[in-house]
Scaffold this motif. Structure first.
Motif, short mmCIF file in Angstrom:
data_model
loop_
_atom_site.label_atom_id
_atom_site.label_comp_id
_atom_site.label_asym_id
_atom_site.label_seq_id
_atom_site.Cartn_x
_atom_site.Cartn_y
_atom_site.Cartn_z
N ILE A 9 0.84 -1.21 0.00
CA ILE A 9 0.00 0.00 0.00
C ILE A 9 0.87 1.25 0.00
O ILE A 9 0.60 2.23 -0.71
N VAL A 10 1.94 1.23 0.80
CA VAL A 10 2.86 2.38 0.84
C VAL A 10 3.49 2.60 -0.53
O VAL A 10 3.54 3.73 -1.05
N TRP A 11 3.96 1.51 -1.17
CA TRP A 11 4.59 1.65 -2.48
C TRP A 11 3.58 2.05 -3.55
O TRP A 11 3.92 2.74 -4.52
N ILE A 113 12.42 -5.04 -1.16
CA ILE A 113 11.41 -4.65 -2.14
C ILE A 113 10.94 -5.86 -2.94
O ILE A 113 9.74 -6.10 -3.10
N TYR A 114 11.88 -6.67 -3.41
CA TYR A 114 11.51 -7.77 -4.30
C TYR A 114 11.03 -9.01 -3.56
O TYR A 114 10.36 -9.86 -4.15
N SER A 115 11.36 -9.12 -2.27
CA SER A 115 10.86 -10.26 -1.52
C SER A 115 9.35 -10.21 -1.39
O SER A 115 8.69 -11.23 -1.20
N ASN A 200 1.57 -5.57 -8.70
CA ASN A 200 2.35 -5.88 -7.49
C ASN A 200 1.86 -5.20 -6.22
O ASN A 200 2.15 -5.68 -5.12
N ASN A 201 1.17 -4.08 -6.35
CA ASN A 201 0.82 -3.31 -5.16
C ASN A 201 -0.68 -3.19 -4.89
O ASN A 201 -1.07 -2.63 -3.87
N ILE A 202 -1.51 -3.68 -5.79
CA ILE A 202 -2.95 -3.71 -5.54
C ILE A 202 -3.42 -5.13 -5.26
O ILE A 202 -4.17 -5.38 -4.31
#
Length: 345
Positions: A9-11, A113-115, A200-202
């Motif tokens: 959510i932050v990213w 980040i990628y984990s 990736n972030n939603i």
């Protein structure tokens, strides 16, 4: 899921602000209009609307965008290398490399980040067809992640070295030398944020909300968009926030590293890469409840990693893995979860 969803959510908010900044720069160049907060609001709504279409819509968005993104990255690398050749040469000629703490701390941030995507592989693989075997799946992940990551990392390194500014929107809006190329590059930056955010972030936090609160997909994606604005990304992109954002990445790596260690030990060592999916997803079956061996191991590994925050990912792996192995072997409460493992009796 929660530990993975919060950073996503932050990213999402952070990258939405970056993409909105690129679009706002395009509007300023073309029409002399600039209103970043309004652009950010509409840009966030656009991404949420695309995600509401579901995974099938996301798949087609990614398929279409990948060719465009790779092509523009190659061009951006060419422009940076030719336009700033002398500056880049001057900067790198005086750099003395080190394999010490700065290097490993940087890789910790990278892994942090990628984990998030590694741990949430199941969010994507659940949509794969039966013919996608492990080798093919690993190849797809490598092709999807590695080239773009290397390109973007190299471009960011060269741009920062040449201009002293790490903000790609500022750099490419002022140095391209052509209005057309500037607009194309800025639109690419915005487009790249959309493709990354929607997938990736939603998806991960939306699944968490659906599972935790029995929400519909549409409602979950809308809530993710609202929460991403609540983290105030306009504060995160400032130079003053750079150190804090790096600390945030290292901090949540302290929790994601242990989760990864538990998953790896459970799958490769305890279960010898054999899973009974029906048992795993049976809410009233043998795996009903909480596996406290895993929870305790993750907490223990997280505490170990917090001792050396800069290396949180690396520090957590071995203590977590050993603790999980021993707890699964000796802890009475973990016996129901030993089905299918080397400890099954």
């Amino acid at each position: 899921g929660v530990l993975r969803g919060l950073p996503a959510i932050v990213w999402f908010g952070f990258q939405s602000w970056v993409g909105a900044g690129a679009i706002n720069s395009c509007m300023n160049i073309l029409f002399g209009v600039s209103n970043l907060p309004v652009v950010y609001a509409f840009f966030t709504l656009l991404q949420v609307a695309l995600a509401i279409k579901g995974f099938e819509g996301i798949k087609w968005l990614e398929n279409i965008s990948c060719v465009f993104i790779i092509a523009i990255l190659i061009y951006m690398l060419y422009v940076v290398n030719t336009q700033f050749a002398s500056e880049i040469g001057d900067v790198f000629s005086g750099i003395k490399g080190t394999w010490g703490m700065p290097f490993w701390a940087a890789t910790t941030s990278f892994l942090g980040i990628y984990s998030t995507m590694i741990i949430n592989a199941s969010d994507y693989s659940r949509n794969a067809t039966d013919d996608i075997k492990p080798v093919k799946a690993a190849s797809i992940y490598t092709i999807a992640i590695l080239p773009v990551t290397l390109f973007m990392g190299l471009i960011g390194l060269l741009v920062t070295a040449a201009t002293g500014n790490s903000d790609p929107v500022v750099v490419f809006s002022t140095t391209m030398g052509s209005k057309f190329l500037t607009i194309v590059t800025l639109l690419f930056i915005a487009f790249a944020q959309v493709t990354t955010n929607v997938l990736n972030n939603i998806v991960p936090p939306a699944y968490v909300l659906m599972e935790s609160f029995k929400m519909k997909w549409t409602h979950a994606t809308v809530l993710v968009g609202i929460l991403s604005a609540c983290v105030m990304p306009w504060k995160l992109v400032t130079d003053e926030s750079a150190a804090g954002l790096n600390f945030f990445t290292q901090f949540y790596s302290a929790f994601l590293g242990p989760i990864f260690a538990v998953m790896a030990v459970d799958y490769f060592i305890l279960r010898k890469k054999k899973l009974d999916i029906n048992d795993m997803y049976d809410k009233q079956g043998c795996f009903k409840g909480i596996n406290w061996a895993a929870v305790i191991a993750i907490i223990f590994g997280s505490l170990c990693s917090l001792l050396v925050m800069q290396l949180s990912w690396y520090v957590s792996l071995i203590p977590t893995g050993v603790a999980y192995y021993l707890l699964m072997k000796m802890m009475p409460a973990s016996k129901p979860f030993c089905k299918g493992t080397i400890f099954e009796k």
